[in-house]
Design a protein around this motif. Structure first.
Motif, PDB file in Angstrom:
ATOM      1  N   ILE A  15      -7.028  41.327  38.581  1.00 57.41           N
ATOM      2  CA  ILE A  15      -7.557  42.484  37.848  1.00 57.41           C
ATOM      3  C   ILE A  15      -8.715  42.065  36.948  1.00 57.41           C
ATOM      4  O   ILE A  15      -9.740  42.748  36.859  1.00 57.41           O
ATOM      5  CB  ILE A  15      -6.437  43.156  37.022  1.00 57.41           C
ATOM      6  CG1 ILE A  15      -5.396  43.777  37.957  1.00 57.41           C
ATOM      7  CG2 ILE A  15      -7.022  44.219  36.093  1.00 57.41           C
ATOM      8  CD1 ILE A  15      -4.217  44.397  37.235  1.00 57.41           C
ATOM      9  N   LEU A  16      -8.559  40.917  36.291  1.00 54.90           N
ATOM     10  CA  LEU A  16      -9.638  40.430  35.437  1.00 54.90           C
ATOM     11  C   LEU A  16     -10.910  40.164  36.241  1.00 54.90           C
ATOM     12  O   LEU A  16     -12.016  40.478  35.790  1.00 54.90           O
ATOM     13  CB  LEU A  16      -9.192  39.162  34.712  1.00 54.90           C
ATOM     14  CG  LEU A  16      -8.242  39.355  33.530  1.00 54.90           C
ATOM     15  CD1 LEU A  16      -7.743  38.028  33.007  1.00 54.90           C
ATOM     16  CD2 LEU A  16      -8.935  40.142  32.416  1.00 54.90           C
ATOM     17  N   LEU A  17     -10.767  39.599  37.435  1.00 51.39           N
ATOM     18  CA  LEU A  17     -11.931  39.343  38.282  1.00 51.39           C
ATOM     19  C   LEU A  17     -12.616  40.641  38.671  1.00 51.39           C
ATOM     20  O   LEU A  17     -13.852  40.723  38.703  1.00 51.39           O
ATOM     21  CB  LEU A  17     -11.525  38.561  39.533  1.00 51.39           C
ATOM     22  CG  LEU A  17     -11.328  37.053  39.370  1.00 51.39           C
ATOM     23  CD1 LEU A  17     -10.789  36.438  40.645  1.00 51.39           C
ATOM     24  CD2 LEU A  17     -12.647  36.388  38.979  1.00 51.39           C
ATOM     25  N   MET A  18     -11.834  41.672  38.972  1.00 53.91           N
ATOM     26  CA  MET A  18     -12.416  42.973  39.314  1.00 53.91           C
ATOM     27  C   MET A  18     -13.216  43.535  38.150  1.00 53.91           C
ATOM     28  O   MET A  18     -14.283  44.118  38.328  1.00 53.91           O
ATOM     29  CB  MET A  18     -11.301  43.944  39.713  1.00 53.91           C
ATOM     30  CG  MET A  18     -10.614  43.604  41.027  1.00 53.91           C
ATOM     31  SD  MET A  18      -9.218  44.698  41.385  1.00 53.91           S
ATOM     32  CE  MET A  18     -10.051  46.275  41.458  1.00 53.91           C
ATOM     33  N   CYS A  44     -15.874  30.501  35.268  1.00 57.33           N
ATOM     34  CA  CYS A  44     -16.490  29.453  36.096  1.00 57.33           C
ATOM     35  C   CYS A  44     -16.225  29.678  37.581  1.00 57.33           C
ATOM     36  O   CYS A  44     -16.548  28.814  38.409  1.00 57.33           O
ATOM     37  CB  CYS A  44     -15.969  28.082  35.673  1.00 57.33           C
ATOM     38  SG  CYS A  44     -16.517  27.588  34.020  1.00 57.33           S
ATOM     39  N   ASN A  45     -15.637  30.832  37.910  1.00 54.94           N
ATOM     40  CA  ASN A  45     -15.422  31.178  39.308  1.00 54.94           C
ATOM     41  C   ASN A  45     -16.746  31.216  40.048  1.00 54.94           C
ATOM     42  O   ASN A  45     -17.780  31.579  39.497  1.00 54.94           O
ATOM     43  CB  ASN A  45     -14.728  32.549  39.385  1.00 54.94           C
ATOM     44  CG  ASN A  45     -14.381  32.954  40.799  1.00 54.94           C
ATOM     45  OD1 ASN A  45     -15.242  33.376  41.555  1.00 54.94           O
ATOM     46  ND2 ASN A  45     -13.105  32.817  41.147  1.00 54.94           N
ATOM     47  N   ARG A  50     -22.646  31.103  41.165  1.00 56.25           N
ATOM     48  CA  ARG A  50     -23.531  30.788  42.289  1.00 56.25           C
ATOM     49  C   ARG A  50     -24.978  31.133  41.950  1.00 56.25           C
ATOM     50  O   ARG A  50     -25.902  30.399  42.274  1.00 56.25           O
ATOM     51  CB  ARG A  50     -23.089  31.558  43.537  1.00 56.25           C
ATOM     52  CG  ARG A  50     -23.968  31.267  44.748  1.00 56.25           C
ATOM     53  CD  ARG A  50     -23.551  32.086  45.966  1.00 56.25           C
ATOM     54  NE  ARG A  50     -22.297  31.589  46.523  1.00 56.25           N
ATOM     55  CZ  ARG A  50     -21.159  32.267  46.526  1.00 56.25           C
ATOM     56  NH1 ARG A  50     -21.105  33.477  45.973  1.00 56.25           N
ATOM     57  NH2 ARG A  50     -20.067  31.763  47.060  1.00 56.25           N
ATOM     58  N   THR A  51     -25.188  32.259  41.292  1.00 56.36           N
ATOM     59  CA  THR A  51     -26.524  32.695  40.888  1.00 56.36           C
ATOM     60  C   THR A  51     -26.526  32.970  39.392  1.00 56.36           C
ATOM     61  O   THR A  51     -25.735  33.789  38.918  1.00 56.36           O
ATOM     62  CB  THR A  51     -26.939  33.968  41.650  1.00 56.36           C
ATOM     63  OG1 THR A  51     -26.949  33.690  43.055  1.00 56.36           O
ATOM     64  CG2 THR A  51     -28.326  34.417  41.216  1.00 56.36           C
ATOM     65  N   VAL A  52     -27.387  32.281  38.666  1.00 53.23           N
ATOM     66  CA  VAL A  52     -27.481  32.442  37.214  1.00 53.23           C
ATOM     67  C   VAL A  52     -28.905  32.835  36.859  1.00 53.23           C
ATOM     68  O   VAL A  52     -29.850  32.108  37.168  1.00 53.23           O
ATOM     69  CB  VAL A  52     -27.096  31.146  36.478  1.00 53.23           C
ATOM     70  CG1 VAL A  52     -27.199  31.340  34.979  1.00 53.23           C
ATOM     71  CG2 VAL A  52     -25.684  30.707  36.871  1.00 53.23           C
ATOM     72  N   ILE A  82     -20.883  24.013  35.072  1.00 58.64           N
ATOM     73  CA  ILE A  82     -20.837  24.794  36.315  1.00 58.64           C
ATOM     74  C   ILE A  82     -21.852  24.333  37.348  1.00 58.64           C
ATOM     75  O   ILE A  82     -22.014  24.969  38.385  1.00 58.64           O
ATOM     76  CB  ILE A  82     -21.079  26.297  36.009  1.00 58.64           C
ATOM     77  CG1 ILE A  82     -22.505  26.514  35.488  1.00 58.64           C
ATOM     78  CG2 ILE A  82     -20.050  26.834  35.041  1.00 58.64           C
ATOM     79  CD1 ILE A  82     -22.901  27.969  35.345  1.00 58.64           C
ATOM     80  N   HIS A  83     -22.552  23.224  37.096  1.00 59.63           N
ATOM     81  CA  HIS A  83     -23.705  22.888  37.932  1.00 59.63           C
ATOM     82  C   HIS A  83     -23.351  22.665  39.391  1.00 59.63           C
ATOM     83  O   HIS A  83     -24.190  22.852  40.273  1.00 59.63           O
ATOM     84  CB  HIS A  83     -24.433  21.667  37.364  1.00 59.63           C
ATOM     85  CG  HIS A  83     -23.745  20.365  37.618  1.00 59.63           C
ATOM     86  ND1 HIS A  83     -22.789  19.862  36.777  1.00 59.63           N
ATOM     87  CD2 HIS A  83     -23.885  19.471  38.626  1.00 59.63           C
ATOM     88  CE1 HIS A  83     -22.363  18.706  37.243  1.00 59.63           C
ATOM     89  NE2 HIS A  83     -23.012  18.451  38.370  1.00 59.63           N
ATOM     90  N   ASN A  84     -22.111  22.283  39.703  1.00 55.72           N
ATOM     91  CA  ASN A  84     -21.742  22.069  41.108  1.00 55.72           C
ATOM     92  C   ASN A  84     -21.716  23.369  41.899  1.00 55.72           C
ATOM     93  O   ASN A  84     -21.838  23.359  43.128  1.00 55.72           O
ATOM     94  CB  ASN A  84     -20.371  21.397  41.188  1.00 55.72           C
ATOM     95  CG  ASN A  84     -20.429  19.933  40.809  1.00 55.72           C
ATOM     96  OD1 ASN A  84     -21.456  19.277  41.001  1.00 55.72           O
ATOM     97  ND2 ASN A  84     -19.347  19.419  40.250  1.00 55.72           N
TER      98      ASN A  84
END
Length: 478
Positions: A15-18, A44-45, A50-52, A82-84
């Motif tokens: 729910i939090l991700l949504m 950090c998901n 992936r895009t910042v 999060i660089h990876n």
């Protein structure tokens, strides 16, 4: 009944991700990273990292205390964590040094607007971990400075340039009579020897292809993949397959992939020795390239040749004319069609819609009225022209076009634009085609417009009909 209090931490991760997916990635990262373990893991998901996009950080207030605190947190705490995951980072060029100091290993996109690296030495502003760099710049010399050894492990470099010309250095050379050789910046650079993939996309035409681009490529001895998107002007001959093979391909023994979209324009050749399309195409086929091309010869003997490799995998193709032969360009999202000699008829736009089925942005430059406009109006419904559909077009610019092309696109008897949300047009043309914002035949294609840009701000009357005709624009402006 007892009322239970449910906090945000009591919600499930799903729910939090949504909820978080509805927010801006930067806001999620800045607000939640480091708060507690659960929120830290969610922020950090991969979906948020992936895009910042850091373009919302105000570059004009980069020295303010509040901005400095924000930047310190972003570059010293968040990005290293999060660089990876990061594949694309967009940041204003004035923060370039901070990015390098964060020492990231990622695919970056930095839009630069001015000469930025001139005062930053390769020893104080460098990175030993950036291997894949995608960058937007204005100045060619900054492009060269990226290859002066400061990025010692660079494997892939993708550059988007406005132009290949440095006005300041050109003036300096002429005024002081000192020859300026920008390529000395990268002489004997180890970075060039490690580079395997290089892409250069330049928007404006250049007359310095031979003096700047070719010598740069000659130093990339181990290059395996090369992509060039260029407009080259003021030559006596067209760039053909023989030229590219002699001066570029034959100099790179490891090159196995060569992708290109090259226009040679403003060519003043011998009128009796004009090469044909087949002549140009043959020079590429003989060298093993699959290409298509077309040539425009104008009344003043000036020629323009546009040649591109197939299959075409770029998102933007250089401006095309009425001579464009068609084909299938599934990746192209941005297109400009222009012509100063002949009009674009309805059939031409049928060809464009079929050749570019996923087109999102279209610009039309043509001041010549259509010839088939009146014949279409006299036809019976059963004889009508094929209605063209641009299913993904969201932006249309007709500012440099005759009013006939505004009619061509906004009238749903000619064209259907179910996703059009942004229009750049002359106000007088829009009034004419919509019959002062009352015409039903143009209402459908205008119904989803959220932004309209007029080149001149004077003489514009936003009447009641205007607001009723563009309901989404009305809500926005109210």
């Amino acid at each position: 009944m007892n009322k239970s209090m449910v906090g945000i931490l009591d919600l499930s991760n799903e729910i939090l991700l949504m909820i978080l997916k509805k927010l801006d990635n930067f806001d999620v990262l800045y607000s939640l990273v480091g708060v507690n373990k659960k929120l830290d893991n969610l922020a950090c998901n991969i979906n948020f990292t992936r895009t910042v996009d850091l373009m919302k950080v105000p570059s004009n207030r980069k020295d303010d205390w509040a901005t400095c605190v924000l930047l310190d947190r972003v570059f010293m705490c968040i990005l290293p964590q999060i660089h990876n995951n990061v594949e694309c980072l967009t940041v204003d060029g004035c923060f370039w040094q901070r990015v390098l100091l964060a020492d990231l290993d990622l695919d970056n996109s930095y839009p630069f607007r001015r000469l930025l690296l001139d005062s930053l030495s390769s020893t104080t502003c460098s990175s030993s971990s950036i291997v894949h760099l995608r960058i937007k710049m204005h100045n060619f010399d900054d492009c060269l400075r990226l290859l002066d050894g400061r990025l010692s492990q660079l494997h892939t470099l993708i550059i988007y340039l406005d132009c290949i010309y440095d006005a300041f250095n050109g003036i300096l050379s002429r005024t002081l009579q000192i020859p300026y050789d920008s390529l000395k910046i990268i002489n004997n650079s180890d970075s060039l020897l490690k580079l395997k993939c290089f892409s250069l996309y330049v928007y404006f035409a250049t007359d310095e292809f031979v003096s700047k681009v070719v010598p740069l490529l000659h130093q990339m001895l181990h290059l395996e993949k090369l992509t060039l998107s260029l407009r080259i002007r003021d030559r006596n001959t067209f760039i053909d397959g023989n030229y590219l093979h002699k001066y570029i391909v034959s100099q790179m023994s490891h090159l196995h992939t060569f992708i290109f979209d090259i226009v040679t324009e403003n060519v003043m050749g011998n009128q009796l020795l004009r090469p044909s399309v087949d002549d140009i195409r043959r020079t590429f086929i003989e060298k093993g390239h699959c290409v298509d091309c077309y040539i425009d010869y104008h009344y003043n003997s000036i020629g323009r040749c546009h040649v591109y490799s197939l299959p075409f995998n770029m998102e933007r193709i250089h401006n095309i004319t009425h001579k464009f032969p068609g084909g299938m360009f599934m990746n192209v999202r941005v297109l400009c069609v222009f012509d100063y000699d002949r009009p674009f008829e309805h059939d031409y736009f049928v060809k464009i819609s079929r050749s570019f089925p996923l087109l999102c942005h279209l610009r039309i430059i043509n001041k010549i009225p259509q010839n088939d406009k009146w014949s279409r109006q006299l036809m019976k419904p059963e004889e009508a022209f094929l209605i063209i559909e641009y299913m993904h077009l969201v932006q249309l610019s007709c500012i440099g076009a005759h009013v006939d092309y505004v009619e061509q696109f906004l009238c749903n008897l000619n064209t259907r634009l179910p996703c059009l949300s942004e229009l750049h047009v002359n106000y007088e043309h829009l009034v004419t085609v919509t019959e002062n914002f009352t015409r039903n035949a143009t209402r459908m294609n205008c119904s989803k417009l959220e932004h309209i840009t007029f080149p001149r701000k004077t003489g514009i009357v936003r009447s009641k009909n205007f607001y009723l005709y563009f309901p989404l624009l009305y809500h926005e402006e109210m």
